[in-house]
Design a protein around this motif. Structure first.
Motif, mmCIF file in Angstrom:
data_model
loop_
_atom_site.group_PDB
_atom_site.id
_atom_site.type_symbol
_atom_site.label_atom_id
_atom_site.label_comp_id
_atom_site.label_asym_id
_atom_site.label_seq_id
_atom_site.Cartn_x
_atom_site.Cartn_y
_atom_site.Cartn_z
ATOM 1 N N GLU A 102 0.829 -1.208 0.000
ATOM 2 C CA GLU A 102 0.000 0.000 0.000
ATOM 3 C C GLU A 102 0.865 1.260 0.000
ATOM 4 O O GLU A 102 0.516 2.260 -0.634
ATOM 5 C CB GLU A 102 -0.923 -0.013 1.217
ATOM 6 C CG GLU A 102 -2.039 -1.044 1.118
ATOM 7 C CD GLU A 102 -2.803 -1.198 2.418
ATOM 8 O OE1 GLU A 102 -2.476 -0.454 3.382
ATOM 9 O OE2 GLU A 102 -3.718 -2.036 2.472
ATOM 10 N N LYS A 103 1.989 1.213 0.715
ATOM 11 C CA LYS A 103 2.922 2.338 0.699
ATOM 12 C C LYS A 103 3.438 2.579 -0.717
ATOM 13 O O LYS A 103 3.526 3.729 -1.174
ATOM 14 C CB LYS A 103 4.090 2.048 1.644
ATOM 15 C CG LYS A 103 5.215 3.065 1.604
ATOM 16 C CD LYS A 103 4.765 4.434 2.057
ATOM 17 C CE LYS A 103 5.929 5.417 2.088
ATOM 18 N NZ LYS A 103 5.499 6.778 2.488
ATOM 19 N N PHE A 104 3.746 1.507 -1.426
ATOM 20 C CA PHE A 104 4.216 1.636 -2.801
ATOM 21 C C PHE A 104 3.105 2.185 -3.708
ATOM 22 O O PHE A 104 3.379 2.924 -4.655
ATOM 23 C CB PHE A 104 4.700 0.288 -3.326
ATOM 24 C CG PHE A 104 6.037 -0.139 -2.770
ATOM 25 C CD1 PHE A 104 6.665 0.608 -1.786
ATOM 26 C CD2 PHE A 104 6.662 -1.276 -3.229
ATOM 27 C CE1 PHE A 104 7.892 0.233 -1.271
ATOM 28 C CE2 PHE A 104 7.892 -1.667 -2.728
ATOM 29 C CZ PHE A 104 8.503 -0.913 -1.738
ATOM 30 N N GLN A 105 1.866 1.815 -3.422
ATOM 31 C CA GLN A 105 0.753 2.353 -4.208
ATOM 32 C C GLN A 105 0.645 3.858 -4.044
ATOM 33 O O GLN A 105 0.377 4.582 -5.010
ATOM 34 C CB GLN A 105 -0.554 1.675 -3.797
ATOM 35 C CG GLN A 105 -0.727 0.265 -4.351
ATOM 36 C CD GLN A 105 -2.097 -0.313 -4.053
ATOM 37 O OE1 GLN A 105 -2.583 -0.234 -2.933
ATOM 38 N NE2 GLN A 105 -2.721 -0.900 -5.061
ATOM 39 N N HIS A 106 0.846 4.350 -2.834
ATOM 40 C CA HIS A 106 0.840 5.794 -2.599
ATOM 41 C C HIS A 106 1.964 6.476 -3.383
ATOM 42 O O HIS A 106 1.777 7.557 -3.949
ATOM 43 C CB HIS A 106 0.981 6.087 -1.107
ATOM 44 C CG HIS A 106 -0.226 5.708 -0.297
ATOM 45 N ND1 HIS A 106 -1.504 6.121 -0.612
ATOM 46 C CD2 HIS A 106 -0.344 4.953 0.829
ATOM 47 C CE1 HIS A 106 -2.362 5.646 0.274
ATOM 48 N NE2 HIS A 106 -1.681 4.919 1.155
ATOM 49 N N GLU A 107 3.126 5.834 -3.401
ATOM 50 C CA GLU A 107 4.250 6.397 -4.149
ATOM 51 C C GLU A 107 4.000 6.307 -5.646
ATOM 52 O O GLU A 107 4.437 7.183 -6.411
ATOM 53 C CB GLU A 107 5.542 5.660 -3.784
ATOM 54 C CG GLU A 107 5.956 5.811 -2.331
ATOM 55 C CD GLU A 107 6.180 7.262 -1.948
ATOM 56 O OE1 GLU A 107 6.748 8.008 -2.781
ATOM 57 O OE2 GLU A 107 5.810 7.642 -0.830
ATOM 58 N N HIS A 108 3.297 5.272 -6.082
ATOM 59 C CA HIS A 108 2.959 5.131 -7.500
ATOM 60 C C HIS A 108 2.076 6.288 -7.961
ATOM 61 O O HIS A 108 2.188 6.760 -9.104
ATOM 62 C CB HIS A 108 2.257 3.792 -7.738
ATOM 63 C CG HIS A 108 1.932 3.524 -9.175
ATOM 64 N ND1 HIS A 108 0.730 3.887 -9.760
ATOM 65 C CD2 HIS A 108 2.654 2.928 -10.158
ATOM 66 C CE1 HIS A 108 0.734 3.543 -11.023
ATOM 67 N NE2 HIS A 108 1.877 2.948 -11.299
ATOM 68 N N ALA A 109 1.203 6.750 -7.087
ATOM 69 C CA ALA A 109 0.351 7.888 -7.426
ATOM 70 C C ALA A 109 1.168 9.160 -7.643
ATOM 71 O O ALA A 109 0.698 10.098 -8.309
ATOM 72 C CB ALA A 109 -0.682 8.110 -6.313
ATOM 73 N N LYS A 110 2.375 9.191 -7.115
ATOM 74 C CA LYS A 110 3.274 10.340 -7.315
ATOM 75 C C LYS A 110 4.146 10.169 -8.562
ATOM 76 O O LYS A 110 5.027 10.998 -8.810
ATOM 77 C CB LYS A 110 4.167 10.514 -6.093
ATOM 78 C CG LYS A 110 3.404 10.739 -4.792
ATOM 79 C CD LYS A 110 4.363 10.802 -3.609
ATOM 80 C CE LYS A 110 3.612 10.929 -2.295
ATOM 81 N NZ LYS A 110 4.538 10.947 -1.121
ATOM 82 N N GLY A 111 3.925 9.081 -9.297
ATOM 83 C CA GLY A 111 4.683 8.849 -10.519
ATOM 84 C C GLY A 111 5.855 7.905 -10.371
ATOM 85 O O GLY A 111 6.622 7.719 -11.324
ATOM 86 N N ARG A 112 6.024 7.283 -9.213
ATOM 87 C CA ARG A 112 7.145 6.373 -8.990
ATOM 88 C C ARG A 112 6.720 4.956 -9.311
ATOM 89 O O ARG A 112 5.691 4.481 -8.840
ATOM 90 C CB ARG A 112 7.639 6.481 -7.548
ATOM 91 C CG ARG A 112 8.214 7.864 -7.239
ATOM 92 C CD ARG A 112 8.636 8.001 -5.803
ATOM 93 N NE ARG A 112 9.221 9.335 -5.585
ATOM 94 C CZ ARG A 112 8.937 10.120 -4.562
ATOM 95 N NH1 ARG A 112 8.078 9.718 -3.640
ATOM 96 N NH2 ARG A 112 9.511 11.304 -4.446
ATOM 97 N N ARG A 113 7.547 4.257 -10.082
ATOM 98 C CA ARG A 113 7.210 2.903 -10.537
ATOM 99 C C ARG A 113 8.274 1.864 -10.182
ATOM 100 O O ARG A 113 7.958 0.686 -10.047
ATOM 101 C CB ARG A 113 7.011 2.885 -12.056
ATOM 102 C CG ARG A 113 5.772 3.633 -12.519
ATOM 103 C CD ARG A 113 5.703 3.688 -14.030
ATOM 104 N NE ARG A 113 4.449 4.309 -14.465
ATOM 105 C CZ ARG A 113 3.472 3.677 -15.074
ATOM 106 N NH1 ARG A 113 3.591 2.392 -15.344
ATOM 107 N NH2 ARG A 113 2.370 4.305 -15.437
ATOM 108 N N VAL A 114 9.528 2.263 -10.074
ATOM 109 C CA VAL A 114 10.633 1.329 -9.838
ATOM 110 C C VAL A 114 11.077 1.438 -8.382
ATOM 111 O O VAL A 114 11.499 2.508 -7.933
ATOM 112 C CB VAL A 114 11.817 1.617 -10.782
ATOM 113 C CG1 VAL A 114 12.925 0.578 -10.570
ATOM 114 C CG2 VAL A 114 11.358 1.626 -12.234
ATOM 115 N N PHE A 115 10.989 0.324 -7.650
ATOM 116 C CA PHE A 115 11.290 0.311 -6.219
ATOM 117 C C PHE A 115 12.417 -0.671 -5.928
ATOM 118 O O PHE A 115 12.415 -1.800 -6.418
ATOM 119 C CB PHE A 115 10.045 -0.069 -5.423
ATOM 120 C CG PHE A 115 8.906 0.897 -5.582
ATOM 121 C CD1 PHE A 115 8.762 1.976 -4.718
ATOM 122 C CD2 PHE A 115 7.981 0.739 -6.608
ATOM 123 C CE1 PHE A 115 7.717 2.871 -4.873
ATOM 124 C CE2 PHE A 115 6.928 1.630 -6.773
ATOM 125 C CZ PHE A 115 6.800 2.707 -5.897
#
Length: 328
Positions: A102-115
């Protein structure tokens, strides 16, 4: 004299010596634990680490073989036990993985895709959390590519239970400078989870050259366009500088910290190294918390099976610490 002038109760003395020895040992262990400077609690993580604590993962381990009917093969037991798609996994562990996703989903909304997942040392559970987070995201109906870039010690094919042909191994394709489209097409798909994975099964020695190549950068860039999420598993920062290279290819990074394993100063050094990269450093994941919930009592990971063995698995490479210098 034909008899001792003073008699001794030998059993009583042995018992007393055993009790005193056990007490001294317990005191020594307690003192070493207190003075080690490792992260042992959530409060300690927040006060001693120069980073945000983004999630806490409870202690998880194997149930009884009789109850679950597991096979005797140790690799199979570990793989099934540490995969959240298995019904044997505990609710607490599964929910903690979903919170990371879910944390990554929040970051995805900011345009981040590669973790990027990294850790300071071996056996901190980095690979386990990276794989399970990728599975959690894939189960939500989004496209996820999981890349095992720990090319010196690739273990994800075993952990995920996926077979990889020699010609489709990620390390082999990078060594051959294959086209990025060809490399992405070699991804193995798990039909049960829908997760796409680029994996290797053998170790490589020219890892720095492969990770620093333009070829890998093109692969990650193309994957960013074709997938909603790209999850990268990298080697420990305490052994190699690979994670620092991979941080420049990622949008965000996290550091896995296992409870009572690595001193806080070394963790903070790793945090500084990740912050120096181009990726946004999101924070630390406190892993393997033995006292977090009632679900965790009596379990254990067994990370060492997939880990580096603190030099044993890497003696042939001659490396012993982060700088990459050969041991003397």
């Amino acid at each position: 004299s034909v008899a001792p002038s003073r008699s001794y109760n030998v059993p009583k003395i042995c018992l007393l010596a055993g009790v005193i020895g056990a007490g001294l040992t317990a005191a020594a262990v307690a003192w070493a634990s207190v003075t080690s400077g490792t992260v042992q609690t959530q409060e300690g993580a927040r006060s001693d680490l120069d980073a945000k604590l983004i999630s806490t993962v409870p202690h998880e381990g194997r149930r009884t073989r009789k109850l679950l009917g597991w096979v005797d093969d140790r690799r199979e037991r570990l793989r099934r036990n540490l995969n959240i798609s298995s019904p044997a996994i505990s609710f607490a562990f599964t929910e903690s993985i979903h919170r990371i996703a879910e944390k990554f989903q929040h970051e995805h909304a900011k345009g981040r895709r590669v973790f990027l997942f990294s850790s300071v040392s071996a056996a901190e559970g980095k690979s386990t959390l990276a794989a399970n987070t990728a599975i959690s995201l894939a189960s939500r109906g989004v496209s996820v590519l999981f890349i095992d870039l720990d090319l010196r010690r690739p273990v994800q094919s075993e952990m995920l239970g996926l077979s990889v042909k020699q010609k489709n191994e990620l390390g082999t394709l990078l060594s051959e400078s294959a086209a990025p489209e060809k490399i992405l097409s070699a991804a193995v798909t798990d039909p049960s989870t829908g997760l796409h994975s680029l994996l290797s099964t053998k170790s490589y020695t020219d890892v720095i050259e492969l990770l620093a190549s333009d070829q890998l950068a093109k692969v990650v860039a193309l994957a960013r366009e074709q997938y909603d999420y790209v999850i990268i598993d990298s080697p420990p920062l305490g052994f190699f500088s690979d994670s620092e290279l991979l941080s420049d290819l990622s949008d965000a990074s996290v550091l896995v910290v296992r409870q009572d394993t690595v001193p806080a100063p070394e963790i903070n050094d790793a945090i500084d190294a990740l912050r120096a990269g181009k990726a946004e450093f999101l924070g630390c994941i406190l892993n393997d918390m033995a006292h977090l919930t009632a679900y965790s009592a009596g379990y254990g990971y067994g990370y060492g099976y997939y880990g580096y063995g603190y030099g044993k698995k890497y003696d042939k490479y001659g490396y012993g610490h982060r700088s990459g210098q050969k041991q003397q």
